[in-house]
Write a protein that holds these residues in place. Structure first.
Motif, mmCIF file in Angstrom:
data_model
loop_
_atom_site.group_PDB
_atom_site.id
_atom_site.type_symbol
_atom_site.label_atom_id
_atom_site.label_comp_id
_atom_site.label_asym_id
_atom_site.label_seq_id
_atom_site.Cartn_x
_atom_site.Cartn_y
_atom_site.Cartn_z
ATOM 1 N N MET A 1 -51.368 59.857 34.924
ATOM 2 C CA MET A 1 -52.741 59.665 34.667
ATOM 3 C C MET A 1 -53.193 58.638 35.836
ATOM 4 S SD MET A 1 -54.507 57.716 31.461
ATOM 5 C CE MET A 1 -53.499 56.450 31.186
ATOM 6 N N ASN A 2 -54.485 59.022 36.277
ATOM 7 C CA ASN A 2 -55.184 58.005 37.437
ATOM 8 C C ASN A 2 -55.247 56.537 36.671
ATOM 9 O OD1 ASN A 2 -56.642 56.863 39.249
ATOM 10 N ND2 ASN A 2 -57.989 58.509 39.551
ATOM 11 N N ASP A 3 -54.796 55.739 37.488
ATOM 12 C CA ASP A 3 -54.868 54.425 36.967
ATOM 13 C C ASP A 3 -56.184 53.842 36.801
ATOM 14 O OD1 ASP A 3 -51.874 54.214 36.728
ATOM 15 O OD2 ASP A 3 -51.736 53.406 38.669
ATOM 16 N N ASN A 4 -57.159 54.319 37.862
ATOM 17 C CA ASN A 4 -58.508 53.895 37.559
ATOM 18 C C ASN A 4 -59.380 54.719 36.617
ATOM 19 O OD1 ASN A 4 -58.117 52.502 40.016
ATOM 20 N ND2 ASN A 4 -58.264 54.162 41.338
ATOM 21 N N PHE A 5 -58.775 55.593 35.795
ATOM 22 C CA PHE A 5 -59.448 56.279 34.858
ATOM 23 C C PHE A 5 -59.548 55.278 33.708
ATOM 24 C CE2 PHE A 5 -59.315 58.718 30.759
ATOM 25 C CZ PHE A 5 -60.756 59.378 30.997
ATOM 26 N N SER A 6 -60.601 55.152 33.049
ATOM 27 C CA SER A 6 -60.905 54.563 31.726
ATOM 28 C C SER A 6 -62.134 54.983 31.010
ATOM 29 C CB SER A 6 -61.237 53.151 32.168
ATOM 30 O OG SER A 6 -62.451 53.136 32.917
ATOM 31 N N LEU A 7 -62.058 54.942 29.925
ATOM 32 C CA LEU A 7 -63.051 55.527 28.599
ATOM 33 C C LEU A 7 -64.294 54.647 28.647
ATOM 34 C CD1 LEU A 7 -60.481 56.411 26.046
ATOM 35 C CD2 LEU A 7 -61.764 57.942 27.589
ATOM 36 N N ASP A 8 -65.092 55.167 28.549
ATOM 37 C CA ASP A 8 -66.513 54.404 28.448
ATOM 38 C C ASP A 8 -66.807 53.995 26.968
ATOM 39 O OD1 ASP A 8 -68.978 53.153 28.253
ATOM 40 O OD2 ASP A 8 -70.170 54.826 28.881
ATOM 41 N N LEU A 9 -66.370 52.531 26.643
ATOM 42 C CA LEU A 9 -66.184 52.199 25.215
ATOM 43 C C LEU A 9 -67.492 51.263 24.847
ATOM 44 C CD1 LEU A 9 -62.618 50.968 25.023
ATOM 45 C CD2 LEU A 9 -63.462 53.257 24.415
ATOM 46 N N GLU A 10 -68.524 51.125 25.676
ATOM 47 C CA GLU A 10 -69.695 50.460 25.417
ATOM 48 C C GLU A 10 -70.537 50.684 24.246
ATOM 49 O OE1 GLU A 10 -70.746 47.947 27.165
ATOM 50 O OE2 GLU A 10 -68.983 47.791 28.194
ATOM 51 N N GLY A 11 -70.590 52.011 23.783
ATOM 52 C CA GLY A 11 -71.360 52.411 22.554
ATOM 53 C C GLY A 11 -70.385 52.248 21.306
ATOM 54 N N ILE A 12 -69.099 51.833 21.453
ATOM 55 C CA ILE A 12 -68.542 51.312 19.939
ATOM 56 C C ILE A 12 -69.058 50.093 19.632
ATOM 57 C CG2 ILE A 12 -66.164 51.096 19.186
ATOM 58 C CD1 ILE A 12 -65.024 52.995 21.139
ATOM 59 N N PRO A 13 -68.991 50.148 18.165
ATOM 60 C CA PRO A 13 -69.584 48.894 17.800
ATOM 61 C C PRO A 13 -68.643 47.637 17.839
ATOM 62 C CG PRO A 13 -69.826 50.666 15.859
ATOM 63 C CD PRO A 13 -68.805 51.302 17.135
ATOM 64 N N LYS A 14 -69.361 46.473 18.232
ATOM 65 C CA LYS A 14 -68.207 45.370 18.403
ATOM 66 C C LYS A 14 -67.386 45.029 17.233
ATOM 67 C CE LYS A 14 -72.195 42.203 17.083
ATOM 68 N NZ LYS A 14 -73.068 43.211 16.902
ATOM 69 N N GLU A 15 -67.659 45.463 15.896
ATOM 70 C CA GLU A 15 -66.850 45.379 14.771
ATOM 71 C C GLU A 15 -65.657 46.191 14.905
ATOM 72 O OE1 GLU A 15 -71.043 43.953 14.038
ATOM 73 O OE2 GLU A 15 -70.184 45.785 14.585
ATOM 74 N N LEU A 16 -65.877 47.432 15.344
ATOM 75 C CA LEU A 16 -64.588 48.078 15.461
ATOM 76 C C LEU A 16 -63.718 47.802 16.604
ATOM 77 C CD1 LEU A 16 -63.215 50.744 14.407
ATOM 78 C CD2 LEU A 16 -64.539 52.227 16.059
ATOM 79 N N LYS A 17 -64.423 47.193 17.631
ATOM 80 C CA LYS A 17 -63.692 46.395 18.669
ATOM 81 C C LYS A 17 -62.631 45.358 18.148
ATOM 82 C CE LYS A 17 -66.638 47.915 22.502
ATOM 83 N NZ LYS A 17 -67.585 47.365 23.518
ATOM 84 N N LEU A 18 -63.252 44.559 17.393
ATOM 85 C CA LEU A 18 -62.722 43.342 16.739
ATOM 86 C C LEU A 18 -61.388 44.122 15.933
ATOM 87 C CD1 LEU A 18 -62.113 40.349 16.009
ATOM 88 C CD2 LEU A 18 -63.851 40.797 14.080
ATOM 89 N N ILE A 284 -54.038 59.170 26.016
ATOM 90 C CA ILE A 284 -54.804 58.333 26.711
ATOM 91 C C ILE A 284 -55.692 57.631 25.712
ATOM 92 C CG2 ILE A 284 -57.169 58.657 27.989
ATOM 93 C CD1 ILE A 284 -56.116 61.176 29.146
ATOM 94 N N LEU A 285 -56.146 58.330 24.626
ATOM 95 C CA LEU A 285 -56.733 57.089 23.667
ATOM 96 C C LEU A 285 -56.018 56.126 23.100
ATOM 97 C CD1 LEU A 285 -58.297 60.272 21.268
ATOM 98 C CD2 LEU A 285 -59.782 58.517 22.806
ATOM 99 N N SER A 286 -54.742 56.362 22.816
ATOM 100 C CA SER A 286 -53.900 55.397 22.153
ATOM 101 C C SER A 286 -53.474 54.306 23.129
ATOM 102 C CB SER A 286 -52.461 55.880 21.650
ATOM 103 O OG SER A 286 -51.760 54.938 21.214
ATOM 104 N N SER A 287 -53.593 54.578 24.355
ATOM 105 C CA SER A 287 -53.074 53.703 25.570
ATOM 106 C C SER A 287 -54.253 52.795 25.767
ATOM 107 C CB SER A 287 -52.528 54.334 26.788
ATOM 108 O OG SER A 287 -53.654 55.232 27.250
ATOM 109 N N GLN A 288 -55.321 53.482 25.779
ATOM 110 C CA GLN A 288 -56.701 52.545 25.992
ATOM 111 C C GLN A 288 -57.290 51.678 24.822
ATOM 112 O OE1 GLN A 288 -59.459 54.016 28.953
ATOM 113 N NE2 GLN A 288 -58.142 55.416 30.092
ATOM 114 N N LEU A 289 -57.158 52.282 23.681
ATOM 115 C CA LEU A 289 -57.757 51.612 22.448
ATOM 116 C C LEU A 289 -56.806 50.585 21.731
ATOM 117 C CD1 LEU A 289 -59.671 54.584 20.736
ATOM 118 C CD2 LEU A 289 -60.675 52.569 22.260
#
Length: 397
Positions: A1-18, A284-289
């Motif tokens: 996986m490209n180390d520079n690749f990242s998912l755009d998580l800006e639209g995920i609610p802050k409560e879910l990020k917490l 990818i999802l699991s590693s980044q989230l």
């Protein structure tokens, strides 16, 4: 996986990020600064709503117990505790039912594999109270379905009306993959599977899965469940099909990946059944989230553009808090999910899918009734019936 690749998580609610940050807390770890900074600006009712929607409240509570609970509102901690307690009783009840059903099947010389439920919670989390399960999913041989039905009826289970298998030209074997039974006194639903996933599509046979089975140490009587590599295959294909719309499925993969896995076997099974790209999507999802560590052996699943594109498409389900069991689905969600499901398929799988679309269904019989000896006419009529129903549906809006 490209180390520079990242998912755009800006639209995920802050409560879910917490929620994700709390789940990542390790035993004995102090509360990370990023969590403390997030807590001041949280809608706690939405936090609880998301925790319940994603079925993560028992795991969250087990983490919350390790941190300074005064940092969180009292009603949040109390609500999580009550839900945690209810789930623990539910899982104990399901454990007893699971053992009873397994024993009865064995006495009647029928093989079964438990797919989820308490055995999965114990295997992945080391504690049945840390994962939710509302029913028991059991895999049996297709040839045993009649015997299974008779046995469950004698045990007091009733087939749920809306899961009755309706069929045209005996298509149910590949069009469906499970049927549900409910025990009114025990309050337990059993999902009897004869495939891991809906057809058409390739997957390991029951005999292959049985040869690689494991025995749970959770009960006195033997309860059999999937081997570790087969469980990874099942978790990946099941979660991907649902868009990972409940984060519990993603956390399951996070937990199994941290166990000792034979990645050569996994790659063989995923490649043989054309699901390598789905394995890449979830890693990818699991590693980044969840910050799941990705070893060199695992990187073979992530190669290429397709896993990354599929991972990006999944973010929609986290932003919208999608419940795919809602009937009817909102039109926008339904359209998105249909396109998403098609994007999961390889070219061969798409060909099989399009062929299956042209195969008559019970809906065709309900649209135009023909005598059984003329059912073969539904094949040439099928395209016209599809167009007809689409126009009827559009006229309602």
């Amino acid at each position: 996986m490209n180390d520079n690749f990242s998912l755009d998580l800006e639209g995920i609610p802050k409560e879910l990020k917490l929620i994700l940050e709390i789940i990542k807390i390790k035993n004995g770890q102090n509360l990370p600064l990023k969590i403390i900074e997030q807590i001041s600006d949280v809608n706690w009712n939405h936090f609880l709503e998301l925790a319940i929607h994603h079925r993560l409240y028992p795991l969250l509570y087990s983490k919350i117990k390790m941190i300074d609970q005064k940092i969180l509102p009292k009603f949040v901690v109390q609500t999580m505790f009550q839900e945690y307690k209810k789930n623990t009783f539910q899982m104990l009840h399901l454990s007893a039912v699971m053992e009873d059903v397994s024993k009865t099947f064995a006495e009647n010389e029928m093989r079964l594999l438990v797919l989820k439920g308490p055995v999965l919670a114990a295997d992945l989390y080391g504690d049945i109270s840390r994962r939710t399960s509302r029913d028991l999913d059991i895999l049996v041989q297709m040839n045993d379905l009649d015997k299974v039905d008779q046995l469950l009826v004698t045990l007091g289970y009733k087939q749920e009306d809306y899961f009755q298998i309706e069929t045209v030209l005996n298509d149910w074997k590949w069009r469906h993959h499970h049927i549900s039974y409910f025990h009114p006194k025990k309050g337990v639903k059993l999902e009897i599977h004869w495939r891991l996933n809906p057809g058409p599509g390739k997957e390991p046979s029951f005999n292959e899965l049985w040869e690689r089975k494991r025995i749970s140490s959770l009960t006195t009587h033997p309860v059999y469940y999937l081997g570790r590599e087969d469980l990874f295959f099942f978790l990946v294909t099941h979660g991907a099909r649902h868009g990972w719309s409940r984060l519990r499925w993603l956390v399951d993969v996070h937990e199994i990946v941290r166990q000792k896995m034979d990645w050569i076997k996994i790659l063989k099974v995923m490649r043989e059944h054309q699901y390598l790209h789905l394995g890449g999507q979830v890693l990818i999802l699991s590693s980044q989230l969840l910050e799941t560590p990705i070893s060199e052996e695992m990187k073979a699943l992530i190669l290429g553009k397709i896993p990354k594109d599929l991972a990006k498409k999944t973010i929609f389900y986290f932003e919208q808090m999608v419940n795919l069991h809602t009937e009817p689905l909102p039109e926008s969600v339904s359209r998105y999910h249909d396109r998403y499901l098609l994007s999961l398929k390889t070219n061969r799988q798409k060909l099989l899918f399009y062929i299956s679309v042209l195969y008559p269904s019970i809906t065709d019989v309900k649209t135009i009734k023909l005598p059984k000896y003329l059912y073969v006419l539904y094949f040439p009529l099928r395209p016209f019936l599809l167009v007809m129903r689409k126009r009827w549906k559009q006229s309602l809006f």
